[in-house]
Design an enzyme around this catalytic site. Structure first.
Site, PDB file in Angstrom:
ATOM      1  N   LYS A 285       0.823  -1.210   0.000  1.00 21.73           N
ATOM      2  CA  LYS A 285       0.000   0.000   0.000  1.00 21.73           C
ATOM      3  C   LYS A 285       0.856   1.258   0.000  1.00 21.73           C
ATOM      4  CE  LYS A 285      -4.338  -1.744   1.892  1.00 21.73           C
ATOM      5  NZ  LYS A 285      -5.348  -1.677   2.982  1.00 21.73           N
TER       6      LYS A 285
ATOM      7  N   ARG B   5      -3.621  -9.868   5.330  1.00 21.94           N
ATOM      8  CA  ARG B   5      -4.210  -9.833   3.992  1.00 21.94           C
ATOM      9  C   ARG B   5      -3.125  -9.370   3.022  1.00 21.94           C
ATOM     10  NH1 ARG B   5      -6.514  -6.080   0.538  1.00 21.94           N
ATOM     11  NH2 ARG B   5      -8.191  -6.896  -0.811  1.00 21.94           N
TER      12      ARG B   5
END
Length: 268
Positions: free
Chosen positions: A212, A246
């Site tokens: 991210k 995740r």
């Protein structure tokens, strides 16, 4: 600290044990995910990705069909449902026993998928903005990922949502601090620094930081080069008590779990 609390998730009578951390592998059935290498658009690509997640040690396949990257415009409900249906059909063909989570913020989409393909984990990055979502997961008994979309750990909005879910009788709730959602770069790292606060909830903790912007913007790189930084954050998250990672890179995350577990166990 290390995630040793004996949590489990109930999917229609089948239990997923979380006494040790597990990996949730990302399967993006979209053409526009922020990390291009994670996109699986054709049935062949979807099948290959599902098999890869399981072969590398993933415990959950997280299927998303509506990109939530910054600046993206959500696809229609019908388009999201069509993509998820195609992906679920393919995953069930190649891995009929796989535990699946559906990455959606729409209650109607979750209901249609769970109704057709059986119990799934509902991974809702919106924190329950759809007013029908909480009643749906409680009624259907679906494990639910509640995302904290505020700029700090354990926000009041998150606490209210958690209380509402519990009042509805929802049993299996997974806390997600929501890295990348409603947070600045500094706020993301502040939440990571305070991650142990989520242990107060007595809930399984899911951490989603894979490749991210909190990694690649801080380091001045691209998502393609963000695996090393992701692994550092995974290590910090595990030490703080994460139960589910995740991730895009399943094998790397599984190895991280093994190393952290070995190190922590040597201290006992």
């Amino acid at each position: 600290m290390y995630a040793t609390a004996p949590y489990s998730l109930n999917l229609g009578g089948r239990l997923l044990e979380l006494s040790e951390p597990v990996v949730m592998g990302i399967l993006n059935a979209t053409p526009d995910s922020f990390y291009a290498a994670s996109r699986s658009k054709t049935e062949g690509e979807i099948a290959q990705r599902a098999e890869q997640i399981l072969a590398e040690g993933g415990s959950i396949i997280d299927i998303g069909a509506c990109s939530t990257r910054p600046g993206s415009k959500p696809v229609s409900e019908d388009e999201e449902t069509e993509r998820l249906t195609r992906a679920m059909k393919t995953v069930r063909q190649v891995a009929p026993e796989a535990i699946v989570s559906v990455d959606t913020f729409r209650a109607s989409v979750a209901e249609r998928i769970a109704g057709e393909y059986g119990p799934v984990i509902v991974n809702d990055i919106s924190g329950g903005q759809d007013p029908e979502m909480f009643p749906l997961v409680a009624r259907m008994g679906l494990p639910y990922v509640l995302t904290d979309t505020a700029g700090r750990a354990l926000s009041t909005g998150f606490a209210r949502a958690l209380s509402e879910l519990r009042e509805l009788g929802q049993r299996d709730i997974i806390a997600d601090p929501g890295f990348g959602f409603g947070k600045t770069l500094d706020e993301n790292y502040q939440v990571m620094a305070e991650l142990e606060a989520y242990r107060e909830l007595d809930l399984p903790l899911l951490v989603g930081v894979s490749r991210k912007s909190m990694v690649y913007k801080l380091l001045g790189i691209t998502p393609d080069d963000a695996l090393n930084g992701t692994t550092v954050l995974h290590t910090l998250a595990l030490v703080a008590g994460a139960h589910i990672l995740r991730v895009h890179d399943v094998a790397a995350a599984v190895e991280t779990i093994h190393i952290v577990e070995k190190t922590i166990n040597c201290k006992l």
